[in-house]
Design a protein around this motif. Structure first.
Motif, PDB file in Angstrom:
ATOM      1  N   TYR A 155     123.704 -51.383  38.916  1.00 33.63           N
ATOM      2  CA  TYR A 155     122.911 -50.203  38.578  1.00 33.63           C
ATOM      3  C   TYR A 155     121.466 -50.668  38.423  1.00 33.63           C
ATOM      4  O   TYR A 155     121.186 -51.586  37.649  1.00 33.63           O
ATOM      5  CB  TYR A 155     123.421 -49.569  37.280  1.00 33.63           C
ATOM      6  CG  TYR A 155     122.547 -48.451  36.774  1.00 33.63           C
ATOM      7  CD1 TYR A 155     122.567 -47.204  37.387  1.00 33.63           C
ATOM      8  CD2 TYR A 155     121.692 -48.647  35.699  1.00 33.63           C
ATOM      9  CE1 TYR A 155     121.760 -46.177  36.932  1.00 33.63           C
ATOM     10  CE2 TYR A 155     120.880 -47.620  35.241  1.00 33.63           C
ATOM     11  CZ  TYR A 155     120.913 -46.383  35.864  1.00 33.63           C
ATOM     12  OH  TYR A 155     120.105 -45.377  35.405  1.00 33.63           O
ATOM     13  N   ILE A 156     120.558 -50.050  39.157  1.00 33.89           N
ATOM     14  CA  ILE A 156     119.159 -50.463  39.124  1.00 33.89           C
ATOM     15  C   ILE A 156     118.500 -49.859  37.881  1.00 33.89           C
ATOM     16  O   ILE A 156     118.280 -48.650  37.800  1.00 33.89           O
ATOM     17  CB  ILE A 156     118.402 -50.037  40.403  1.00 33.89           C
ATOM     18  CG1 ILE A 156     119.113 -50.546  41.661  1.00 33.89           C
ATOM     19  CG2 ILE A 156     116.951 -50.523  40.342  1.00 33.89           C
ATOM     20  CD1 ILE A 156     119.312 -52.043  41.737  1.00 33.89           C
ATOM     21  N   THR A 157     118.207 -50.716  36.921  1.00 30.33           N
ATOM     22  CA  THR A 157     117.628 -50.276  35.653  1.00 30.33           C
ATOM     23  C   THR A 157     116.110 -50.316  35.653  1.00 30.33           C
ATOM     24  O   THR A 157     115.467 -49.610  34.871  1.00 30.33           O
ATOM     25  CB  THR A 157     118.101 -51.167  34.489  1.00 30.33           C
ATOM     26  OG1 THR A 157     117.813 -52.527  34.806  1.00 30.33           O
ATOM     27  CG2 THR A 157     119.572 -50.982  34.199  1.00 30.33           C
ATOM     28  N   ASP A 158     115.548 -51.160  36.506  1.00 29.64           N
ATOM     29  CA  ASP A 158     114.106 -51.388  36.411  1.00 29.64           C
ATOM     30  C   ASP A 158     113.555 -51.864  37.745  1.00 29.64           C
ATOM     31  O   ASP A 158     114.307 -52.184  38.657  1.00 29.64           O
ATOM     32  CB  ASP A 158     113.813 -52.414  35.316  1.00 29.64           C
ATOM     33  CG  ASP A 158     114.480 -53.749  35.584  1.00 29.64           C
ATOM     34  OD1 ASP A 158     113.908 -54.535  36.383  1.00 29.64           O
ATOM     35  OD2 ASP A 158     115.552 -54.016  35.016  1.00 29.64           O
ATOM     36  N   GLY A 159     112.226 -51.900  37.814  1.00 28.06           N
ATOM     37  CA  GLY A 159     111.535 -52.294  39.043  1.00 28.06           C
ATOM     38  C   GLY A 159     111.220 -53.763  39.157  1.00 28.06           C
ATOM     39  O   GLY A 159     110.440 -54.159  40.012  1.00 28.06           O
ATOM     40  N   ALA A 160     111.832 -54.600  38.305  1.00 31.71           N
ATOM     41  CA  ALA A 160     111.564 -56.046  38.307  1.00 31.71           C
ATOM     42  C   ALA A 160     110.052 -56.304  38.247  1.00 31.71           C
ATOM     43  O   ALA A 160     109.509 -57.097  38.998  1.00 31.71           O
ATOM     44  CB  ALA A 160     112.197 -56.729  39.519  1.00 31.71           C
ATOM     45  N   ASN A 161     109.400 -55.602  37.319  1.00 31.81           N
ATOM     46  CA  ASN A 161     107.945 -55.705  37.180  1.00 31.81           C
ATOM     47  C   ASN A 161     107.575 -55.913  35.715  1.00 31.81           C
ATOM     48  O   ASN A 161     108.426 -56.239  34.897  1.00 31.81           O
ATOM     49  CB  ASN A 161     107.282 -54.455  37.758  1.00 31.81           C
ATOM     50  CG  ASN A 161     107.823 -53.182  37.123  1.00 31.81           C
ATOM     51  OD1 ASN A 161     108.365 -53.188  36.012  1.00 31.81           O
ATOM     52  ND2 ASN A 161     107.704 -52.085  37.841  1.00 31.81           N
ATOM     53  N   GLU A 170     116.142 -49.073  28.154  1.00 32.68           N
ATOM     54  CA  GLU A 170     116.126 -47.610  28.145  1.00 32.68           C
ATOM     55  C   GLU A 170     117.155 -47.004  29.095  1.00 32.68           C
ATOM     56  O   GLU A 170     117.684 -45.919  28.838  1.00 32.68           O
ATOM     57  CB  GLU A 170     114.724 -47.119  28.521  1.00 32.68           C
ATOM     58  CG  GLU A 170     114.572 -45.607  28.504  1.00 32.68           C
ATOM     59  CD  GLU A 170     113.158 -45.190  28.853  1.00 32.68           C
ATOM     60  OE1 GLU A 170     113.012 -44.260  29.670  1.00 32.68           O
ATOM     61  OE2 GLU A 170     112.206 -45.780  28.320  1.00 32.68           O
ATOM     62  N   ASN A 171     117.454 -47.667  30.188  1.00 31.42           N
ATOM     63  CA  ASN A 171     118.299 -47.103  31.235  1.00 31.42           C
ATOM     64  C   ASN A 171     119.757 -47.559  31.194  1.00 31.42           C
ATOM     65  O   ASN A 171     120.550 -47.148  32.041  1.00 31.42           O
ATOM     66  CB  ASN A 171     117.692 -47.416  32.604  1.00 31.42           C
ATOM     67  CG  ASN A 171     116.389 -46.673  32.807  1.00 31.42           C
ATOM     68  OD1 ASN A 171     116.235 -45.535  32.383  1.00 31.42           O
ATOM     69  ND2 ASN A 171     115.432 -47.331  33.440  1.00 31.42           N
ATOM     70  N   LEU A 172     120.125 -48.374  30.235  1.00 27.51           N
ATOM     71  CA  LEU A 172     121.492 -48.908  30.211  1.00 27.51           C
ATOM     72  C   LEU A 172     122.566 -47.842  29.991  1.00 27.51           C
ATOM     73  O   LEU A 172     123.634 -47.914  30.600  1.00 27.51           O
ATOM     74  CB  LEU A 172     121.624 -50.006  29.153  1.00 27.51           C
ATOM     75  CG  LEU A 172     120.962 -51.332  29.513  1.00 27.51           C
ATOM     76  CD1 LEU A 172     121.066 -52.308  28.342  1.00 27.51           C
ATOM     77  CD2 LEU A 172     121.584 -51.936  30.765  1.00 27.51           C
ATOM     78  N   LEU A 173     122.334 -46.858  29.160  1.00 29.90           N
ATOM     79  CA  LEU A 173     123.356 -45.846  28.900  1.00 29.90           C
ATOM     80  C   LEU A 173     123.659 -45.038  30.155  1.00 29.90           C
ATOM     81  O   LEU A 173     124.836 -44.848  30.506  1.00 29.90           O
ATOM     82  CB  LEU A 173     122.945 -44.908  27.760  1.00 29.90           C
ATOM     83  CG  LEU A 173     123.954 -43.803  27.441  1.00 29.90           C
ATOM     84  CD1 LEU A 173     125.326 -44.372  27.071  1.00 29.90           C
ATOM     85  CD2 LEU A 173     123.433 -42.901  26.326  1.00 29.90           C
ATOM     86  N   LEU A 174     122.639 -44.596  30.856  1.00 31.41           N
ATOM     87  CA  LEU A 174     122.867 -43.855  32.103  1.00 31.41           C
ATOM     88  C   LEU A 174     123.592 -44.741  33.114  1.00 31.41           C
ATOM     89  O   LEU A 174     124.497 -44.290  33.826  1.00 31.41           O
ATOM     90  CB  LEU A 174     121.555 -43.338  32.686  1.00 31.41           C
ATOM     91  CG  LEU A 174     121.673 -42.558  34.001  1.00 31.41           C
ATOM     92  CD1 LEU A 174     122.601 -41.361  33.870  1.00 31.41           C
ATOM     93  CD2 LEU A 174     120.286 -42.114  34.469  1.00 31.41           C
TER      94      LEU A 174
END
Length: 188
Positions: A155-161, A170-174
């Motif tokens: 699951y892509i949580t972030d932009g690696a930035n 922030e995106n782990l629950l989704l």
């Protein structure tokens, strides 16, 4: 699949949703060493023929919130280039190539190359890849050595930035919700 075992890096990635649904999850901990040890242990204890890896990843290639099936794992932090080896290649490891290819399982998910390394990537990896994680290559190598199929969905949580550390949490629950739905639809 009765011969299936599920492995994730951290309980943060499942948010206890899998356990609430009665699904056993094996947690490896962070990094390649922990992942390799836990994968070996799970395969030996369960006798599984397929190891399913669900987890989070960063990507500047795929959109945030996407589920991506990994088709190839590479090591983004193996760098012995001063001795003449290409970045990503483990010297003297003749039994296994630097790229570990997986047989894909999900027809509806996009596929990508995942670069694994023992660092939280916030820039462009030295090895070409579409997404980054910290455990996958180790899982793939153990599975190849033990002749166990690995299926890996990230699951892509972030932009690696620069904001990756904030976006990840922030995106782990989704992500856990989407991965649980995928698991229940295809493996229950």
């Amino acid at each position: 699949m009765s011969d299936l075992a599920l492995i994730m890096a951290l309980p943060n990635e499942s948010k206890d949703l899998f356990e609430q649904a009665g699904i056993q999850v094996h947690y490896s901990g962070i990094g390649k060493v922990n992942a390799a040890f836990k994968a070996f242990e799970v395969i030996q204890k369960t006798g599984c023929k397929t190891l399913l890896n669900l987890g989070s990843a960063g990507s500047s290639y795929f959109d945030a919130h996407a589920l991506v099936e990994v088709m190839t794992f590479v090591q983004r932090d193996m760098d012995v280039s001063p001795l003449g080896f290409a970045v990503g290649v483990t010297p003297m490891d003749h039994d296994h190539p630097a790229d570990i290819h997986l047989e894909t399982y999900f027809q509806h998910l996009p596929n990508g190359i995942c670069g694994t390394g023992d660092s939280f990537e916030i820039g462009l990896p030295k090895v070409p890849c579409h997404l980054v994680d910290m455990e996958g290559y180790a899982l793939a190598k153990v599975c190849k050595k033990l002749d166990v199929r690995l299926i890996s969905v990230k699951y892509i949580t972030d932009g690696a930035n620069d904001s990756a550390h904030l976006d990840w949490e922030e995106n782990l629950l989704l992500g856990a919700q989407k991965m649980l739905a995928l698991y229940q639809h295809h493996f229950v």
